[in-house]
Each structure stands twice: as C-alpha cells, then as structure tokens.
Motif scaffolding. Structure first.
Motif, PDB file in Angstrom:
ATOM      1  N   ARG A 115       0.837  -1.210   0.000  1.00 59.41           N
ATOM      2  CA  ARG A 115       0.000   0.000   0.000  1.00 59.41           C
ATOM      3  C   ARG A 115       0.869   1.256   0.000  1.00 59.41           C
ATOM      4  O   ARG A 115       0.621   2.203  -0.766  1.00 59.41           O
ATOM      5  CB  ARG A 115      -0.908  -0.014   1.229  1.00 59.41           C
ATOM      6  CG  ARG A 115      -1.785   1.212   1.405  1.00 59.41           C
ATOM      7  CD  ARG A 115      -2.627   1.080   2.671  1.00 59.41           C
ATOM      8  NE  ARG A 115      -1.835   1.197   3.879  1.00 59.41           N
ATOM      9  CZ  ARG A 115      -1.719   2.310   4.604  1.00 59.41           C
ATOM     10  NH1 ARG A 115      -2.359   3.403   4.235  1.00 59.41           N
ATOM     11  NH2 ARG A 115      -0.984   2.329   5.696  1.00 59.41           N
ATOM     12  N   THR A 116       1.882   1.284   0.833  1.00 62.41           N
ATOM     13  CA  THR A 116       2.744   2.462   0.955  1.00 62.41           C
ATOM     14  C   THR A 116       3.555   2.696  -0.311  1.00 62.41           C
ATOM     15  O   THR A 116       3.630   3.817  -0.832  1.00 62.41           O
ATOM     16  CB  THR A 116       3.672   2.309   2.162  1.00 62.41           C
ATOM     17  OG1 THR A 116       2.898   2.138   3.349  1.00 62.41           O
ATOM     18  CG2 THR A 116       4.564   3.531   2.317  1.00 62.41           C
ATOM     19  N   PHE A 130       1.411   3.836  -3.257  1.00 64.30           N
ATOM     20  CA  PHE A 130       1.095   5.263  -3.145  1.00 64.30           C
ATOM     21  C   PHE A 130       2.289   6.108  -3.594  1.00 64.30           C
ATOM     22  O   PHE A 130       2.128   7.083  -4.337  1.00 64.30           O
ATOM     23  CB  PHE A 130       0.726   5.610  -1.709  1.00 64.30           C
ATOM     24  CG  PHE A 130       0.717   7.088  -1.422  1.00 64.30           C
ATOM     25  CD1 PHE A 130      -0.273   7.908  -1.933  1.00 64.30           C
ATOM     26  CD2 PHE A 130       1.723   7.660  -0.651  1.00 64.30           C
ATOM     27  CE1 PHE A 130      -0.264   9.270  -1.687  1.00 64.30           C
ATOM     28  CE2 PHE A 130       1.735   9.014  -0.397  1.00 64.30           C
ATOM     29  CZ  PHE A 130       0.737   9.826  -0.921  1.00 64.30           C
ATOM     30  N   THR A 131       3.469   5.741  -3.153  1.00 63.26           N
ATOM     31  CA  THR A 131       4.672   6.477  -3.551  1.00 63.26           C
ATOM     32  C   THR A 131       4.860   6.429  -5.055  1.00 63.26           C
ATOM     33  O   THR A 131       5.188   7.442  -5.690  1.00 63.26           O
ATOM     34  CB  THR A 131       5.907   5.887  -2.852  1.00 63.26           C
ATOM     35  OG1 THR A 131       5.722   5.920  -1.431  1.00 63.26           O
ATOM     36  CG2 THR A 131       7.159   6.668  -3.207  1.00 63.26           C
ATOM     37  N   ARG A 137       2.552   5.977  -7.495  1.00 67.88           N
ATOM     38  CA  ARG A 137       1.562   6.775  -8.217  1.00 67.88           C
ATOM     39  C   ARG A 137       1.765   8.261  -7.954  1.00 67.88           C
ATOM     40  O   ARG A 137       1.592   9.093  -8.864  1.00 67.88           O
ATOM     41  CB  ARG A 137       0.154   6.338  -7.809  1.00 67.88           C
ATOM     42  CG  ARG A 137      -0.194   4.912  -8.234  1.00 67.88           C
ATOM     43  CD  ARG A 137      -1.591   4.537  -7.768  1.00 67.88           C
ATOM     44  NE  ARG A 137      -2.600   5.349  -8.419  1.00 67.88           N
ATOM     45  CZ  ARG A 137      -3.243   5.015  -9.526  1.00 67.88           C
ATOM     46  NH1 ARG A 137      -2.971   3.868 -10.127  1.00 67.88           N
ATOM     47  NH2 ARG A 137      -4.174   5.814 -10.049  1.00 67.88           N
ATOM     48  N   ASN A 138       2.138   8.613  -6.746  1.00 65.13           N
ATOM     49  CA  ASN A 138       2.403  10.012  -6.424  1.00 65.13           C
ATOM     50  C   ASN A 138       3.592  10.530  -7.230  1.00 65.13           C
ATOM     51  O   ASN A 138       3.556  11.640  -7.774  1.00 65.13           O
ATOM     52  CB  ASN A 138       2.654  10.151  -4.925  1.00 65.13           C
ATOM     53  CG  ASN A 138       2.622  11.594  -4.464  1.00 65.13           C
ATOM     54  OD1 ASN A 138       1.608  12.270  -4.544  1.00 65.13           O
ATOM     55  ND2 ASN A 138       3.758  12.076  -3.969  1.00 65.13           N
ATOM     56  N   THR A 181      -2.982  14.302  -6.391  1.00 58.19           N
ATOM     57  CA  THR A 181      -2.301  13.594  -5.308  1.00 58.19           C
ATOM     58  C   THR A 181      -3.146  13.543  -4.042  1.00 58.19           C
ATOM     59  O   THR A 181      -2.989  12.630  -3.229  1.00 58.19           O
ATOM     60  CB  THR A 181      -0.945  14.248  -5.007  1.00 58.19           C
ATOM     61  OG1 THR A 181      -1.122  15.649  -4.740  1.00 58.19           O
ATOM     62  CG2 THR A 181       0.025  14.074  -6.161  1.00 58.19           C
ATOM     63  N   GLU A 188      -5.048  10.496  -4.518  1.00 56.97           N
ATOM     64  CA  GLU A 188      -4.172   9.355  -4.250  1.00 56.97           C
ATOM     65  C   GLU A 188      -3.969   9.169  -2.742  1.00 56.97           C
ATOM     66  O   GLU A 188      -3.894   8.047  -2.240  1.00 56.97           O
ATOM     67  CB  GLU A 188      -2.816   9.564  -4.928  1.00 56.97           C
ATOM     68  CG  GLU A 188      -2.845   9.478  -6.445  1.00 56.97           C
ATOM     69  CD  GLU A 188      -3.208   8.103  -6.957  1.00 56.97           C
ATOM     70  OE1 GLU A 188      -3.007   7.115  -6.227  1.00 56.97           O
ATOM     71  OE2 GLU A 188      -3.723   8.011  -8.094  1.00 56.97           O
ATOM     72  N   GLN A 189      -3.891  10.273  -2.019  1.00 58.12           N
ATOM     73  CA  GLN A 189      -3.743  10.209  -0.567  1.00 58.12           C
ATOM     74  C   GLN A 189      -4.979   9.588   0.072  1.00 58.12           C
ATOM     75  O   GLN A 189      -4.871   8.816   1.029  1.00 58.12           O
ATOM     76  CB  GLN A 189      -3.510  11.614  -0.012  1.00 58.12           C
ATOM     77  CG  GLN A 189      -3.143  11.658   1.461  1.00 58.12           C
ATOM     78  CD  GLN A 189      -1.715  11.250   1.719  1.00 58.12           C
ATOM     79  OE1 GLN A 189      -0.846  11.450   0.864  1.00 58.12           O
ATOM     80  NE2 GLN A 189      -1.436  10.695   2.878  1.00 58.12           N
ATOM     81  N   ASN A 210      -6.912   7.367  -1.402  1.00 53.01           N
ATOM     82  CA  ASN A 210      -6.764   5.935  -1.669  1.00 53.01           C
ATOM     83  C   ASN A 210      -5.837   5.290  -0.651  1.00 53.01           C
ATOM     84  O   ASN A 210      -6.083   4.180  -0.162  1.00 53.01           O
ATOM     85  CB  ASN A 210      -6.198   5.719  -3.074  1.00 53.01           C
ATOM     86  CG  ASN A 210      -7.201   6.019  -4.166  1.00 53.01           C
ATOM     87  OD1 ASN A 210      -8.402   6.080  -3.918  1.00 53.01           O
ATOM     88  ND2 ASN A 210      -6.715   6.221  -5.384  1.00 53.01           N
ATOM     89  N   TYR A 211      -4.771   6.003  -0.328  1.00 52.00           N
ATOM     90  CA  TYR A 211      -3.762   5.471   0.590  1.00 52.00           C
ATOM     91  C   TYR A 211      -4.301   5.325   2.007  1.00 52.00           C
ATOM     92  O   TYR A 211      -4.130   4.281   2.647  1.00 52.00           O
ATOM     93  CB  TYR A 211      -2.539   6.389   0.575  1.00 52.00           C
ATOM     94  CG  TYR A 211      -1.495   6.051   1.602  1.00 52.00           C
ATOM     95  CD1 TYR A 211      -0.748   4.889   1.499  1.00 52.00           C
ATOM     96  CD2 TYR A 211      -1.239   6.900   2.677  1.00 52.00           C
ATOM     97  CE1 TYR A 211       0.224   4.581   2.445  1.00 52.00           C
ATOM     98  CE2 TYR A 211      -0.286   6.599   3.619  1.00 52.00           C
ATOM     99  CZ  TYR A 211       0.441   5.432   3.500  1.00 52.00           C
ATOM    100  OH  TYR A 211       1.388   5.122   4.444  1.00 52.00           O
TER     101      TYR A 211
END
Length: 424
Positions: free
Chosen positions: A131-132, A135-136, A138-139, A408, A411-412, A414-415
């Motif tokens: 997950r982490t 996220f990184t 896609r960000n 983003t 995206e956050q 989603n994270y």
C-alpha cells in the motif's frame, strides 16, 4: 521605426511561432521510457526488490508453523562398563535408556496458533508495504508528469529569450538599441535558468525514486503518459462514512495492530500453560543390574512447581495485552484522523480547482498573442511585454501545481483508506 519593427517581429517569431528546443536533452534521448500508470504498477509488482524481500518474511513465518507442529525428539542413552573393583569383566555391564518428553496444558497447540498469527502478521506487513510503495509510485508518477508540464513552459521561455538575447546583442553592437534592454533580457533569462534548474533537480530526484520502485535502469529517463485526468468533483461522490468504514476494513496497519492484541492474548494462555510441568516418560534396561540380570524398568519425571511457576512471564504477557490494546486504539484514532483530514483537503482542492475558468489557459494564450501584437506596434514597452510573459508563466505553473495537488490528494485518500476509490 522599421528597425524596431524588425526586432519586434523577430521576437514574436521566436516567442510565438518558432520551434521550441527542449533544454532537457534526456527527454529526446533513445533511453526515454514512455510509460502509463498501469504499466508502471505492473513493473512495480513484478520487479520491486523491497516487495520481493518482504515476501520472504511470509515464507519464514510459514516455516515457523512447521516447527511448532513437531513433537520433541525422544532421547536415547547408552552406557558401557569400563572399570569395577573385584570384577573380572566390567565391560559386560551395559545399560540402555529411552525417554520421551510430553508437553502438557496444550502448549503445542498454543504454539501452533501463535505461529499462525505470525503468518497473518507477516502478510499484513507485506500488504501494508505494498500500500505504501504503491502510493509512492503513483504520487511520483503524477509529480513527474505535472512538473514536466511546467518544465515545458520554462523551456519555451528560455529558448525564446536566449534567441531574443542573441538578436538584441547584435542590434546593441550596431547601436540600434540601448544596453538596458539587453541587460533586462539577460537578467530575465538568468533568472529563468535558475528556476528551471531547481525544477529539474526536483524532477530528477523523483525520477530516481520512481526508477528504483519499478527497477528501471538509472540511465533511463521516465516520461509519464497520462491519457485523461478526471476533472470532476469525484471526491464528493463518495460519502465520508464509506471512506472511513473502508479504512477500518482495508488498512493493513490497523489489522496488524489488531493481530498484536490477539497474539498477546494467546501468549498469556501459553505463559500460564508454561507453569504446568511437562512430563518425561522413560524406559530403562540394565544388563547386569544389582537387582538382577537383564533388568527392565520404566519411569516418569516432571518438575515440581514449588518456586518457578512462570510468574514473570505471565505478568509480562498481561502487560503486553494492555499495551497492544492501547496501540490498537491509537492506530484507530490515527486512521480516523487520516481519513477526515485528507477528505477535507481533497474537497477543498477540488473546490479551488472548480473556481478556475476551464478556458482560462486558452484565453491567456490568446492574450499573450495580443501582447505580441501590441509590442510589435510599440503600444507597450519591452518591460511590459516581459512582465506579461512572466505572468503567463506564473499562472500556468500555478495551475499545474494545483492540478497536481488535486490529483495527489485523491491518491492520498486511496492510501489512507486502503481502497482504490479514485484515479483508476
């Protein structure tokens, strides 16, 4: 006047109609990797070394279940006589022993259950890392994309001003324009080059992290390919409570905290069981025993729990339960705070984005063309022309940064929810 017109016309051709040469040679290199976000995720899942290493922890935890299921090995002993006073043949004396330890109070089953919980914890740690890192990834992808859009604005203006500076220097040596106009162009150019260098350094830093995530060659230059970006107010379409409920279910760090409570509760039972002595059953044979030849006997042994009843281990296990419950509650509070904060941020950024006229950029481009025409007709000075152009650059950069922040922020969300609600 004709000379002024020629200079102005040259400037207009350079700034508005002439070809734009990228100041970043890497983007036109054969080593450029054009990739969309789906392709990046596929390479990430296949090649990321951190994920591959973390998977081995699951295998190690599964191996602990095998160990926990094994019974203690039986113990065999043998003794042969060497010396005995008054005996002519001491070597004839032989003894044999066979013993087996049996654990009591369900210790074996409790150890198996603890090992199974350890497997769950290893899986949750793996999925939380996934997950982490996702996220990184896609960000970084969207950061590179929008910063490169901003870099194009710098490229255009730097190339334009560089060519304009060359023309102005030639005109200055011929005494056709004042030195202050040359210095003004030169100052603007240097300022843009410094800003561009800072931006490119940021891009290179994010590129480096992105390439490590997908295990791409360090020499490759990443060129993100974004087909469409949803500009609708999609954050508001998902109710806050649904986001929070999803986070409670799908946040693996929260589930890991819950399994810590379960692990410590089961460990307390094991520590209490440890206070119950284990039993060892034995079978003994003595060839020339004092009682009689070929003596065969059986026995049983166990500790007497007079002093050590594992009081310390039991107390530590109880403390660990209380501690893990507090940590689980703290993690729940953190999840709730993450969802609430990022939901508000996403809504606010979307509202700010919606407040901008979607035709603003197009209208501004048209305005710049009109500025060129007015400069050509000497209705505005060079300083005013450059100020207009600098304003154009600033506004385009702000729009790019705003759109990056909006994307983003989704995206956050989603994270923090552990669920791919947006930007799919």
């Amino acid at each position: 006047m004709c000379l002024r017109f020629a200079i102005a016309f040259t400037l207009i051709k350079i700034c508005g109609l002439g070809p734009v040469y990228s100041a970043n040679a890497q983007t036109t290199s054969n080593d450029t990797l054009v990739i969309n976000v789906k392709q990046a995720e596929d390479q990430f899942l296949k090649n990321n070394l951190q994920l591959i290493a973390q998977r081995y922890n699951i295998d190690n935890a599964n191996a602990q279940i095998i160990t926990a299921r094994l019974f203690p090995n039986p113990n065999f002993s043998f003794s042969n006589g060497i010396y005995a006073s008054g005996v002519s043949n001491p070597y004839a004396e032989q003894t044999y022993g066979l013993s087996q330890l049996f654990t009591t109070a369900g210790k074996r089953n409790k150890n198996i259950q603890l090992a199974k919980i350890s497997v769950e914890q290893a899986k949750y740690q793996f999925f939380d890392m996934l997950r982490t890192l996702k996220f990184t990834l896609r960000n970084d992808f969207y950061t590179i994309y929008f910063q490169e859009q901003s870099a194009k604005v710098y490229n255009q203006e730097i190339n334009s001003l560089a060519k304009t500076l060359t023309v102005f220097k030639q005109q200055y040596t011929q005494g056709n324009i004042a030195e202050k106009e040359v210095l003004r162009i030169q100052s603007q150019l240097y300022s843009l080059q410094v800003e561009y260098n800072t931006l490119q350094t940021n891009i290179d830093t994010v590129q480096s992290e992105f390439k490590l995530l997908i295990k791409a060659s360090p020499q490759v230059y990443i060129q993100p390919q974004v087909d469409t970006i949803n500009n609708q107010d999609i954050a508001a379409t998902v109710p806050y409570q649904r986001l929070l409920d999803s986070a409670y279910v799908n946040r693996y760090d929260l589930r890991l905290a819950q399994t810590a409570v379960d692990y410590n509760a089961l460990n307390l039972k094991l520590q209490k069981a440890t206070a119950v002595p284990d039993v060892s059953v034995s079978l003994n044979y003595d060839k020339l025993a004092a009682y009689g030849q070929n003596f065969l006997g059986g026995g049983i042994s166990f500790d007497l729990p007079f002093f050590n009843r594992n009081q310390g281990g039991i107390k530590q296990a109880r403390i660990a339960i209380d501690q893990s419950k507090i940590q689980f509650q703290s993690q729940q509070d953190q999840v709730q705070s993450d969802v609430a904060t990022n939901y508000k941020t996403a809504i606010r950024l979307q509202q700010l984005y919606n407040s901008f006229d979607p035709t603003f950029k197009q209208n501004f481009n048209h305005l710049i063309q009109e500025v060129f025409k007015n400069y050509q007709m000497r209705n505005i000075s060079l300083l005013e022309f450059l100020d207009f152009y600098d304003s154009y650059k600033t506004n385009v950069l702000q729009l790019n940064n705003l759109e990056l922040s909006r994307v983003t922020s989704l995206e956050q969300l989603n994270y923090v929810t552990g669920t791919p609600f947006f930007n799919q």
